[in-house]
Design a protein around this motif. Structure first.
Motif, PDB file in Angstrom:
ATOM      1  N   LEU A  99       0.432  -9.601  -5.184  1.00 29.58           N
ATOM      2  CA  LEU A  99      -0.444 -10.107  -6.242  1.00 29.58           C
ATOM      3  C   LEU A  99      -1.660  -9.197  -6.286  1.00 29.58           C
ATOM      4  N   LEU A 100      -1.837  -8.484  -7.390  1.00 27.87           N
ATOM      5  CA  LEU A 100      -2.902  -7.493  -7.486  1.00 27.87           C
ATOM      6  C   LEU A 100      -4.148  -8.105  -8.122  1.00 27.87           C
ATOM      7  N   TYR A 101      -5.269  -7.972  -7.421  1.00 23.58           N
ATOM      8  CA  TYR A 101      -6.563  -8.426  -7.944  1.00 23.58           C
ATOM      9  C   TYR A 101      -7.437  -7.197  -8.183  1.00 23.58           C
ATOM     10  N   HIS A 102      -7.643  -6.878  -9.439  1.00 23.60           N
ATOM     11  CA  HIS A 102      -8.452  -5.714  -9.818  1.00 23.60           C
ATOM     12  C   HIS A 102      -9.901  -6.173  -9.971  1.00 23.60           C
ATOM     13  N   VAL A 103     -10.738  -5.799  -9.028  1.00 22.76           N
ATOM     14  CA  VAL A 103     -12.135  -6.229  -9.011  1.00 22.76           C
ATOM     15  C   VAL A 103     -12.989  -5.041  -9.451  1.00 22.76           C
ATOM     16  N   ASP A 104     -13.196  -4.917 -10.736  1.00 17.66           N
ATOM     17  CA  ASP A 104     -13.855  -3.745 -11.310  1.00 17.66           C
ATOM     18  C   ASP A 104     -15.255  -4.121 -11.777  1.00 17.66           C
ATOM     19  N   GLY A 105     -16.248  -3.784 -10.998  1.00 19.45           N
ATOM     20  CA  GLY A 105     -17.627  -4.097 -11.358  1.00 19.45           C
ATOM     21  C   GLY A 105     -18.213  -5.194 -10.494  1.00 19.45           C
ATOM     22  N   ILE A 106     -19.530  -5.195 -10.407  1.00 19.78           N
ATOM     23  CA  ILE A 106     -20.221  -6.147  -9.531  1.00 19.78           C
ATOM     24  C   ILE A 106     -20.003  -7.583  -9.986  1.00 19.78           C
ATOM     25  N   GLU A 107     -19.966  -7.813 -11.306  1.00 23.28           N
ATOM     26  CA  GLU A 107     -19.777  -9.177 -11.806  1.00 23.28           C
ATOM     27  C   GLU A 107     -18.382  -9.690 -11.470  1.00 23.28           C
TER      28      GLU A 107
END
Length: 339
Positions: A99-107
């Motif tokens: 399960l891929l969680y793309h966490v792009d950016g501080i928010e």
């Protein structure tokens, strides 16, 4: 909304939020059929109670789910994609789903960790090149599942990485060996990550190498930019505007180094006759452009992290910290300075 020391369950969350068990379940699993205001209320209650969704029954021993969550800050960049490719190949061969969680950016990052404890539908979490702060570590640990890191720096949980300081020292020592004394550094930071988790090993090595060589630090020779080739090009332009420009440039990554190369060529300077340039990573483009670099085995780090995780899930012993060696790769972008 204080609770006793007993384990919090979904009924407690539903009761505190004033909804049915079915509604609480749909809200926590982000399913359809729940009003947004209700979903937010249920998630807020789950957060306050530090509720963790129980693992689902499954085909794997020990009631495991057969799924692994992978957290990655960037998926379009070569380094992260290659790291993920290595990890996924090992997990897929073991019949585990990713399960891929793309966490792009501080928010996005804040939102991900805020909701994390209610997302326990996996056997493990793998953090890819994603240095986490103390509060984020606490949120990960609330899930009560195995945590493994890869491609970043040393972490309090099992991890696979290179030693950034050693890699940077290899680059600096090469320039010093060639006879350079006026060496610039183009440091790169990720603008999408908080300042407190930015790795510093590649910068520390620059200062240590100069100090050990008896060369005074000239802060005019240090440029810090956001990660990327165009930013490296801009930094090189500033360095060329100095009254006494550098004879060599050490960049935190090959992409930043190649940006510097573009500026130098546009200025009519020869590489390496006029200015030497070195990077870190051994990006595929580095070989095509004859860039001297320090190679790190990216895919191998992902594969090693996958094998480490499998051993942990099987209850087998494994190393806690695996440091993968880096290698100086001398090509045509470095040479002794002009006499």
């Amino acid at each position: 909304m204080a609770q006793s020391s007993r384990k919090i369950n979904m009924a407690d969350v539903a009761r505190a939020a004033g909804v049915s068990m079915a509604t609480a379940s749909r809200a926590l699993n982000n399913d359809y059929g729940v009003a947004e205001a209700t979903r937010r209320r249920v998630l807020a209650v789950a957060e306050e109670l530090s509720y963790v969704v129980s693992p689902e029954a499954s085909r794997l021993a020990g009631g495991a789910t057969g799924r692994v969550a992978v957290v990655v800050p960037h998926i379009s960049r070569w380094f992260f994609a290659t790291l993920l490719e290595g990890l996924e190949s090992v997990l897929r061969a073991a019949d585990l789903d990713v399960l891929l969680y793309h966490v792009d950016g501080i928010e996005d990052r804040h939102d991900f960790f805020h909701r994390l404890p209610a997302r326990r539908k996996v056997d493990a979490v793998v953090v890819l090149a994603f240095p986490v702060g103390e509060e984020e570590q606490r949120r990960l640990e609330l899930m009560g599942v195995t945590i493994v890191a890869a491609g970043g720096q040393h972490a309090p949980y099992p991890n696979v990485c290179i030693d950034d300081e050693t890699a940077a020292r290899q680059a600096m020592d090469h320039l010093l060996f060639l006879g350079h004394r006026r060496i610039a550094m183009i440091a790169a930071v990720d603008p999408d990550q908080p300042d407190e988790v930015q790795p510093s090993g590649r910068s520390n090595a620059y200062y240590a190498a100069l100090r050990d060589a008896g060369i005074p630090v000239d802060e005019q020779l240090v440029e810090t930019v956001n990660w990327g080739g165009t930013k490296g090009a801009d930094a090189m332009a500033k360095l060329l505007s100095l009254r006494e420009p550098p004879t060599a440039v050490y960049a935190h990554s090959d992409e930043v180094a190649l940006g510097a190369v573009r500026t130098l060529r546009r200025a009519g300077l020869r590489i390496p006759e006029d200015v030497s340039v070195i990077g870190i990573d051994d990006h595929p483009v580095a070989e095509l452009t004859d860039l001297t670099t320090v190679r790190q085995p990216v895919r191998e780090q992902g594969e090693l992290a996958g094998r480490m995780l499998l051993r942990i899930l099987r209850g087998e012993e494994t190393e806690h910290d695996v440091v993968v060696p880096t290698q100086l790769v001398i090509r045509g972008s470095t040479a002794p300075p002009r006499s």
